[in-house]
Design an enzyme around this catalytic site. Structure first.
Site, mmCIF file in Angstrom:
data_model
loop_
_atom_site.group_PDB
_atom_site.id
_atom_site.type_symbol
_atom_site.label_atom_id
_atom_site.label_comp_id
_atom_site.label_asym_id
_atom_site.label_seq_id
_atom_site.Cartn_x
_atom_site.Cartn_y
_atom_site.Cartn_z
ATOM 1 N N GLU A 91 0.673 -1.112 0.043
ATOM 2 C CA GLU A 91 -0.070 -0.074 -0.051
ATOM 3 C C GLU A 91 0.731 1.341 0.049
ATOM 4 O O GLU A 91 2.027 1.391 0.182
ATOM 5 C CB GLU A 91 -0.784 0.085 1.323
ATOM 6 N N LYS A 107 -4.548 11.099 0.662
ATOM 7 C CA LYS A 107 -4.879 9.744 1.347
ATOM 8 C C LYS A 107 -6.198 9.055 0.916
ATOM 9 O O LYS A 107 -7.204 9.844 1.016
ATOM 10 C CB LYS A 107 -4.766 9.914 2.989
ATOM 11 N N ASP A 120 -16.020 5.392 14.771
ATOM 12 C CA ASP A 120 -15.026 5.843 13.759
ATOM 13 C C ASP A 120 -14.325 4.425 13.208
ATOM 14 O O ASP A 120 -13.390 3.891 14.034
ATOM 15 C CB ASP A 120 -14.005 6.850 14.182
ATOM 16 N N ASP A 152 -10.803 -0.093 6.257
ATOM 17 C CA ASP A 152 -10.377 -1.459 5.976
ATOM 18 C C ASP A 152 -11.125 -2.625 6.473
ATOM 19 O O ASP A 152 -10.964 -3.615 6.014
ATOM 20 C CB ASP A 152 -8.780 -1.161 6.846
ATOM 21 N N LYS A 203 -3.319 -0.768 14.122
ATOM 22 C CA LYS A 203 -2.297 0.312 14.735
ATOM 23 C C LYS A 203 -2.703 0.355 16.094
ATOM 24 O O LYS A 203 -3.630 0.300 16.512
ATOM 25 C CB LYS A 203 -2.586 1.366 13.753
HETATM 26 N N1 PSU Z 1 -0.086 1.148 8.820
HETATM 27 C C1 PSU Z 1 0.894 1.899 9.208
HETATM 28 N N2 PSU Z 1 0.880 3.234 8.753
HETATM 29 C C2 PSU Z 1 -0.020 3.714 8.107
HETATM 30 C C3 PSU Z 1 -1.155 2.788 7.688
HETATM 31 C C4 PSU Z 1 -1.110 1.660 8.154
HETATM 32 O O1 PSU Z 1 1.972 1.389 9.627
HETATM 33 O O2 PSU Z 1 -0.155 4.817 7.741
HETATM 34 C C5 PSU Z 1 -2.287 3.668 7.112
HETATM 35 C C6 PSU Z 1 -3.036 2.247 6.331
HETATM 36 O O3 PSU Z 1 -2.759 2.946 4.929
HETATM 37 C C7 PSU Z 1 -4.268 2.135 6.730
HETATM 38 C C8 PSU Z 1 -4.819 3.466 7.002
HETATM 39 O O4 PSU Z 1 -5.236 1.474 5.599
HETATM 40 O O5 PSU Z 1 -3.607 3.964 7.457
HETATM 41 C C9 PSU Z 1 -5.928 3.544 7.830
HETATM 42 O O6 PSU Z 1 -6.538 4.595 7.941
HETATM 43 P P1 PSU Z 1 -8.120 5.054 8.781
HETATM 44 O O7 PSU Z 1 -7.860 4.672 10.265
HETATM 45 O O8 PSU Z 1 -8.160 6.700 8.381
HETATM 46 O O9 PSU Z 1 -8.798 4.156 8.039
HETATM 47 MN MN MN Z 2 -11.525 6.676 10.458
#
Ligand code: PSU
Ligand code: MN
Length: 297
Positions: free
Chosen positions: A21, A82, A132, A136, A153
């Site tokens: 990604e 993003k 929230d 994914d 994360k």
């Molecule tokens: N894992 C990492 N760093 C990141 C992400 C994942 O180590 O920056 C990114 C990925 O692209 C993941 C996204 O899909 O953060 C999720 O963002 P959100 O919580 O806004 O869905």
């Molecule tokens: Mn979100």
């Protein structure tokens, strides 16, 4: 119909692929470490006997396999968005440059028949904001790839994220561990029912999924390498402050994850960044092994 455009290496490749990604390049890691890490991951995939395909959006074109120039363009981040699943149509119509999140990357990878994706941590359920939910989670529920990661994360509510994956029918498997990894730290205290120790075992489960006609992803979770781990107490302390800062500054939506990752890096003097890079490289290695095992079906 907009088909993802294959990069040079992807066009000629005979070997199995590993999708990578690009949101972590554009929004997850600071420049120039992001570019170095993206290149290192590609190299590790090649050394592991597979072909890397970093996926992203260049001038509105979904690309599977980026050239060095294109990687640089996303890494430098000038006006790079993003791009999550919901952003894909807008990104194409408005000719954006975009780093694709796990959800958008899964979609594009699946469209060209790639079966394995490596990342750091998936998105999930945010702490204190259970509404929230990362896209994914929905993409994992409906896209039949093997996703190699270090769990979700650390900024997230890991227990709630695991429950959500269970609800969606996504198998979560520990790779050499019986615990859901906590991203920067090896252990979360949340146990997993399934553990594997080899890429072949992962391939067998993926094949069984396909034979059953299921379209869920399989989440393979690999703990951060021992020497690079950040103690959980340290992460939690920094995270409490980072979450407070986000609240005070009113950071929300897609900006929240990049904001928290950035503050954590500052508050731990780079320790979380070091762990993030180490686990990304290690996950690329494991993913290459899985792609190979799958190709030998
Ligand atoms: N894992 C990492 N760093 C990141 C992400 C994942 O180590 O920056 C990114 C990925 O692209 C993941 C996204 O899909 O953060 C999720 O963002 P959100 O919580 O806004 O869905
Ligand atoms: Mn979100």
């Amino acid at each position: 119909m907009t088909q993802p455009v294959l990069g040079e290496e992807a066009k000629v490749a005979l070997k199995p692929f590993v999708a990578l990604e690009s949101a972590l390049i554009s929004h997850g890691l600071p420049y120039p470490k992001n570019l170095e890490t993206a290149q290192a991951m590609e190299k590790i995939v090649r050394e592991g006997g597979a072909t890397p395909a970093t996926i992203g959006i260049i001038g509105g074109e979904p690309r599977v396999g980026l050239s060095l120039e294109e990687l640089k363009r996303l890494a430098e981040g000038q006006g790079v968005r993003k791009v999550s699943l919901r952003d894909l149509p807008v990104a194409v119509a408005r000719r954006w440059d975009g780093g694709t999140t796990v959800s958008a990357t899964l979609y594009l990878a699946h469209r060209v028949g790639i079966r394995v994706l490596a990342t750091g941590g998936i998105g999930g359920v945010h702490r204190g904001k259970r509404w929230d939910l990362s896209a994914d989670l929905f993409a994992l529920a409906g896209t039949p790839l093997v996703v190699v990661c270090s769990g979700a994360k650390a900024i997230l509510d890991l227990a709630a994220t695991l429950e959500r994956l269970e609800t969606s029918g996504v198998p979560v498997i520990g790779y050499g561990t019986g615990e859901f990894p906590a991203f920067y730290s090896r252990s979360s205290g949340l146990s997993l029912e399934q553990r594997v120790d080899t890429p072949q075992e992962v391939a067998e489960i993926a094949r069984a999924r396909d034979e059953l006609g299921l379209s869920t992803a399989i989440l393979v979770t690999v703990p951060v390498p021992e020497g690079d781990e950040v103690p959980r107490s340290l992460v939690e302390e920094a995270l409490a402050r980072a979450l407070e800062m986000a609240e005070v500054q009113g950071v929300r939506g897609a900006a929240l994850t990049p904001f928290l990752l950035g503050r954590l890096n500052e508050l731990t003097q780079g320790a979380t960044l070091g762990a993030n890079i180490a686990l990304l490289k290690d996950n690329a290695r494991v993913a290459a092994g899985v792609a190979q095992a799958l190709a030998m079906a």
